[in-house]
Motif scaffolding. Structure first.
Motif, PDB file in Angstrom:
ATOM      1  N   LEU A 113      -0.107   4.182   7.757  1.00  0.00           N
ATOM      2  CA  LEU A 113       0.153   4.934   6.530  1.00  0.00           C
ATOM      3  C   LEU A 113      -0.699   6.194   6.380  1.00  0.00           C
ATOM      4  O   LEU A 113      -0.178   7.255   6.042  1.00  0.00           O
ATOM      5  CB  LEU A 113      -0.006   4.039   5.305  1.00  0.00           C
ATOM      6  N   LEU A 114      -1.989   6.101   6.610  1.00  0.00           N
ATOM      7  CA  LEU A 114      -2.843   7.279   6.430  1.00  0.00           C
ATOM      8  C   LEU A 114      -2.489   8.393   7.406  1.00  0.00           C
ATOM      9  O   LEU A 114      -2.281   9.537   6.974  1.00  0.00           O
ATOM     10  CB  LEU A 114      -4.322   6.897   6.529  1.00  0.00           C
ATOM     11  N   GLY A 145       5.584   1.606   5.839  1.00  0.00           N
ATOM     12  CA  GLY A 145       4.385   0.771   5.840  1.00  0.00           C
ATOM     13  C   GLY A 145       4.701  -0.657   6.257  1.00  0.00           C
ATOM     14  O   GLY A 145       3.934  -1.295   6.977  1.00  0.00           O
ATOM     15  N   PHE A 146       5.837  -1.157   5.814  1.00  0.00           N
ATOM     16  CA  PHE A 146       6.267  -2.512   6.181  1.00  0.00           C
ATOM     17  C   PHE A 146       6.563  -2.599   7.682  1.00  0.00           C
ATOM     18  O   PHE A 146       6.149  -3.545   8.350  1.00  0.00           O
ATOM     19  CB  PHE A 146       7.505  -2.906   5.373  1.00  0.00           C
ATOM     20  N   LEU A 147       7.272  -1.610   8.195  1.00  0.00           N
ATOM     21  CA  LEU A 147       7.682  -1.656   9.600  1.00  0.00           C
ATOM     22  C   LEU A 147       6.538  -1.362  10.567  1.00  0.00           C
ATOM     23  O   LEU A 147       6.432  -1.989  11.620  1.00  0.00           O
ATOM     24  CB  LEU A 147       8.835  -0.676   9.846  1.00  0.00           C
ATOM     25  N   LEU A 201       0.823  -1.202   0.000  1.00  0.00           N
ATOM     26  CA  LEU A 201       0.000   0.000   0.000  1.00  0.00           C
ATOM     27  C   LEU A 201       0.865   1.263   0.000  1.00  0.00           C
ATOM     28  O   LEU A 201       0.570   2.226  -0.710  1.00  0.00           O
ATOM     29  CB  LEU A 201      -0.934  -0.009   1.206  1.00  0.00           C
ATOM     30  N   GLY A 202       1.938   1.239   0.782  1.00  0.00           N
ATOM     31  CA  GLY A 202       2.844   2.386   0.819  1.00  0.00           C
ATOM     32  C   GLY A 202       3.488   2.652  -0.528  1.00  0.00           C
ATOM     33  O   GLY A 202       3.598   3.791  -0.970  1.00  0.00           O
ATOM     34  N   LEU A 203       3.900   1.586  -1.191  1.00  0.00           N
ATOM     35  CA  LEU A 203       4.526   1.729  -2.507  1.00  0.00           C
ATOM     36  C   LEU A 203       3.517   2.211  -3.543  1.00  0.00           C
ATOM     37  O   LEU A 203       3.776   3.165  -4.277  1.00  0.00           O
ATOM     38  CB  LEU A 203       5.144   0.398  -2.940  1.00  0.00           C
ATOM     39  N   CYS A 204       2.380   1.575  -3.583  1.00  0.00           N
ATOM     40  CA  CYS A 204       1.381   1.892  -4.619  1.00  0.00           C
ATOM     41  C   CYS A 204       0.735   3.262  -4.423  1.00  0.00           C
ATOM     42  O   CYS A 204       0.356   3.908  -5.402  1.00  0.00           O
ATOM     43  CB  CYS A 204       0.299   0.821  -4.647  1.00  0.00           C
ATOM     44  N   TRP A 226       3.843   8.816  15.276  1.00  0.00           N
ATOM     45  CA  TRP A 226       2.892   7.714  15.232  1.00  0.00           C
ATOM     46  C   TRP A 226       3.373   6.554  16.110  1.00  0.00           C
ATOM     47  O   TRP A 226       2.600   5.993  16.888  1.00  0.00           O
ATOM     48  CB  TRP A 226       2.691   7.233  13.794  1.00  0.00           C
ATOM     49  N   ALA A 227       4.636   6.197  15.986  1.00  0.00           N
ATOM     50  CA  ALA A 227       5.177   5.093  16.777  1.00  0.00           C
ATOM     51  C   ALA A 227       5.088   5.403  18.264  1.00  0.00           C
ATOM     52  O   ALA A 227       4.660   4.562  19.065  1.00  0.00           O
ATOM     53  CB  ALA A 227       6.624   4.794  16.364  1.00  0.00           C
TER      54      ALA A 227
END
Length: 181
Positions: free
Chosen positions: A96-97, A88-90, A62-65, A171-172
Protein backbone atom coordinates in the motif's frame (compact mmCIF):
# COMPACT_ATOMS: atom_id res chain seq x y z
CA UNK A 1 1.53 -14.69 -4.30
CA UNK A 2 1.67 -15.17 -8.05
CA UNK A 3 -2.07 -15.69 -8.43
CA UNK A 4 -2.86 -12.64 -6.28
CA UNK A 5 -0.40 -10.55 -8.34
CA UNK A 6 -1.92 -11.78 -11.60
CA UNK A 7 -5.42 -10.95 -10.38
CA UNK A 8 -4.30 -7.50 -9.20
CA UNK A 9 -2.56 -6.86 -12.52
CA UNK A 10 -5.59 -7.93 -14.56
CA UNK A 11 -7.89 -5.77 -12.46
CA UNK A 12 -5.46 -2.85 -12.66
CA UNK A 13 -5.28 -2.99 -16.45
CA UNK A 14 -9.06 -2.86 -16.70
CA UNK A 15 -9.31 -0.02 -14.16
CA UNK A 16 -6.60 1.98 -15.95
CA UNK A 17 -8.51 1.79 -19.22
CA UNK A 18 -11.84 2.62 -17.60
CA UNK A 19 -10.50 5.51 -15.51
CA UNK A 20 -8.69 7.09 -18.45
CA UNK A 21 -11.67 6.68 -20.75
CA UNK A 22 -14.68 7.34 -18.53
CA UNK A 23 -13.27 8.40 -15.13
CA UNK A 24 -15.08 5.41 -13.60
CA UNK A 25 -14.06 2.37 -11.59
CA UNK A 26 -16.83 -0.23 -12.02
CA UNK A 27 -17.99 -1.80 -8.76
CA UNK A 28 -18.63 -5.16 -10.42
CA UNK A 29 -14.94 -5.46 -11.36
CA UNK A 30 -13.91 -4.67 -7.80
CA UNK A 31 -16.44 -7.09 -6.37
CA UNK A 32 -15.41 -9.82 -8.81
CA UNK A 33 -11.74 -9.40 -7.93
CA UNK A 34 -12.62 -9.40 -4.23
CA UNK A 35 -14.61 -12.64 -4.60
CA UNK A 36 -11.86 -14.37 -6.61
CA UNK A 37 -9.29 -13.10 -4.13
CA UNK A 38 -11.35 -14.50 -1.27
CA UNK A 39 -11.38 -17.92 -2.93
CA UNK A 40 -7.61 -17.73 -3.42
CA UNK A 41 -7.20 -16.66 0.19
CA UNK A 42 -9.29 -19.58 1.45
CA UNK A 43 -7.15 -21.96 -0.58
CA UNK A 44 -4.00 -20.29 0.77
CA UNK A 45 -5.31 -20.61 4.35
CA UNK A 46 -5.80 -24.35 3.86
CA UNK A 47 -2.33 -24.76 2.35
CA UNK A 48 -0.28 -22.39 4.54
CA UNK A 49 -2.38 -21.76 7.60
CA UNK A 50 -4.68 -18.97 8.71
CA UNK A 51 -1.77 -16.68 9.63
CA UNK A 52 -0.94 -16.31 5.91
CA UNK A 53 -4.21 -14.44 5.41
CA UNK A 54 -3.39 -11.61 7.84
CA UNK A 55 -1.52 -9.37 5.33
CA UNK A 56 -4.49 -9.51 2.96
CA UNK A 57 -7.13 -8.69 5.55
CA UNK A 58 -4.95 -5.92 6.97
CA UNK A 59 -4.40 -4.59 3.45
CA UNK A 60 -8.14 -4.37 2.84
CA UNK A 61 -8.80 -2.48 6.07
CA UNK A 62 -5.74 -0.25 5.83
CA UNK A 63 -6.43 0.55 2.17
CA UNK A 64 -10.01 1.50 2.92
CA UNK A 65 -9.28 3.52 6.05
CA UNK A 66 -6.28 5.38 4.64
CA UNK A 67 -8.07 6.97 1.67
CA UNK A 68 -11.52 7.33 3.19
CA UNK A 69 -10.72 10.78 4.67
CA UNK A 70 -9.79 12.05 1.19
CA UNK A 71 -13.14 10.87 -0.10
CA UNK A 72 -14.88 12.57 2.83
CA UNK A 73 -13.12 15.84 1.91
CA UNK A 74 -14.19 15.29 -1.73
CA UNK A 75 -10.58 15.15 -2.90
CA UNK A 76 -11.11 11.79 -4.59
CA UNK A 77 -13.87 9.55 -5.75
CA UNK A 78 -15.30 6.50 -4.03
CA UNK A 79 -13.99 4.27 -6.81
CA UNK A 80 -10.42 5.30 -6.02
CA UNK A 81 -10.90 4.39 -2.35
CA UNK A 82 -12.54 1.04 -3.09
CA UNK A 83 -9.91 0.16 -5.69
CA UNK A 84 -7.10 0.93 -3.22
CA UNK A 85 -8.78 -1.29 -0.62
CA UNK A 86 -9.08 -4.16 -3.11
CA UNK A 87 -5.44 -3.71 -4.11
CA UNK A 88 -4.51 -3.89 -0.43
CA UNK A 89 -6.49 -7.13 -0.17
CA UNK A 90 -4.87 -8.68 -3.24
CA UNK A 91 -1.29 -7.50 -2.73
CA UNK A 92 -1.18 -7.30 1.06
CA UNK A 93 -0.68 -4.32 3.32
CA UNK A 94 3.04 -4.11 2.44
CA UNK A 95 2.20 -2.90 -1.06
CA UNK A 96 0.00 0.00 0.00
CA UNK A 97 2.62 2.60 0.90
CA UNK A 98 4.75 2.16 -2.25
CA UNK A 99 1.65 2.08 -4.46
CA UNK A 100 0.20 5.16 -2.76
CA UNK A 101 3.49 7.10 -3.02
CA UNK A 102 3.96 6.22 -6.69
CA UNK A 103 0.37 7.06 -7.62
CA UNK A 104 0.46 10.30 -5.65
CA UNK A 105 3.69 11.41 -7.34
CA UNK A 106 2.19 10.74 -10.77
CA UNK A 107 -1.07 12.49 -9.85
CA UNK A 108 0.91 15.44 -8.49
CA UNK A 109 2.92 15.70 -11.71
CA UNK A 110 -0.35 15.53 -13.66
CA UNK A 111 -1.84 18.37 -11.57
CA UNK A 112 1.28 20.51 -11.96
CA UNK A 113 1.21 19.98 -15.73
CA UNK A 114 -2.49 20.89 -15.98
CA UNK A 115 -2.19 24.01 -13.83
CA UNK A 116 1.04 25.07 -15.55
CA UNK A 117 -0.60 24.75 -18.96
CA UNK A 118 -3.63 26.75 -17.83
CA UNK A 119 -1.38 29.48 -16.48
CA UNK A 120 0.94 29.45 -19.49
CA UNK A 121 -1.98 29.62 -21.90
CA UNK A 122 -2.96 33.03 -20.52
CA UNK A 123 0.47 34.45 -21.34
CA UNK A 124 0.78 33.22 -24.92
CA UNK A 125 1.18 35.81 -27.68
CA UNK A 126 -2.15 36.56 -29.41
CA UNK A 127 -1.20 34.65 -32.56
CA UNK A 128 -0.31 31.51 -30.61
CA UNK A 129 -3.50 31.85 -28.55
CA UNK A 130 -5.50 31.86 -31.77
CA UNK A 131 -3.66 28.77 -33.05
CA UNK A 132 -4.21 27.00 -29.73
CA UNK A 133 -7.90 27.93 -29.77
CA UNK A 134 -8.30 26.64 -33.35
CA UNK A 135 -6.53 23.38 -32.43
CA UNK A 136 -8.78 22.93 -29.39
CA UNK A 137 -11.89 23.45 -31.51
CA UNK A 138 -10.62 20.97 -34.09
CA UNK A 139 -9.97 18.35 -31.35
CA UNK A 140 -13.43 18.96 -29.90
CA UNK A 141 -14.97 17.99 -33.22
CA UNK A 142 -13.16 14.65 -33.36
CA UNK A 143 -15.65 11.77 -32.93
CA UNK A 144 -13.41 9.85 -30.53
CA UNK A 145 -13.07 12.83 -28.20
CA UNK A 146 -16.82 13.33 -28.33
CA UNK A 147 -17.31 9.68 -27.27
CA UNK A 148 -14.85 10.14 -24.39
CA UNK A 149 -16.64 13.28 -23.21
CA UNK A 150 -19.97 11.45 -23.32
CA UNK A 151 -18.54 8.47 -21.42
CA UNK A 152 -17.18 10.76 -18.72
CA UNK A 153 -20.57 12.37 -18.24
CA UNK A 154 -19.07 15.62 -17.00
CA UNK A 155 -16.67 13.91 -14.58
CA UNK A 156 -13.34 15.69 -14.54
CA UNK A 157 -10.23 15.39 -12.52
CA UNK A 158 -7.06 13.43 -12.29
CA UNK A 159 -7.36 9.71 -13.06
CA UNK A 160 -6.01 8.63 -9.67
CA UNK A 161 -7.26 5.05 -9.98
CA UNK A 162 -5.29 4.72 -13.21
CA UNK A 163 -2.16 5.83 -11.39
CA UNK A 164 -2.91 3.39 -8.55
CA UNK A 165 -3.29 0.64 -11.14
CA UNK A 166 -0.05 1.50 -12.90
CA UNK A 167 1.96 1.56 -9.69
CA UNK A 168 0.35 -1.68 -8.47
CA UNK A 169 1.39 -3.40 -11.70
CA UNK A 170 4.93 -2.11 -11.16
CA UNK A 171 4.86 -3.26 -7.53
CA UNK A 172 3.62 -6.74 -8.47
CA UNK A 173 6.27 -7.08 -11.17
CA UNK A 174 9.03 -5.81 -8.93
CA UNK A 175 8.15 -8.08 -6.02
CA UNK A 176 7.78 -11.17 -8.20
CA UNK A 177 10.69 -10.73 -10.57
CA UNK A 178 12.76 -7.68 -9.69
CA UNK A 179 13.46 -8.39 -6.03
CA UNK A 180 14.76 -11.89 -6.65
CA UNK A 181 18.42 -12.38 -5.64
Amino acid sequence: MLLFAMLATTLSMRVIASDLYARRVPNRWLLGALLLGTLLLAWQAVQQGIASTVPHGAGLLLGLCSLLPFYAMRWMGAGDVKFFAVLGFLLGWQALLPVWIGASLMAGAHAVAVYSWRSLRLHLPPRLMLLQHDAAQHRALAPVLHQVQQARGGREGIPYAAYLGLTSICWAGWTLWGAAP
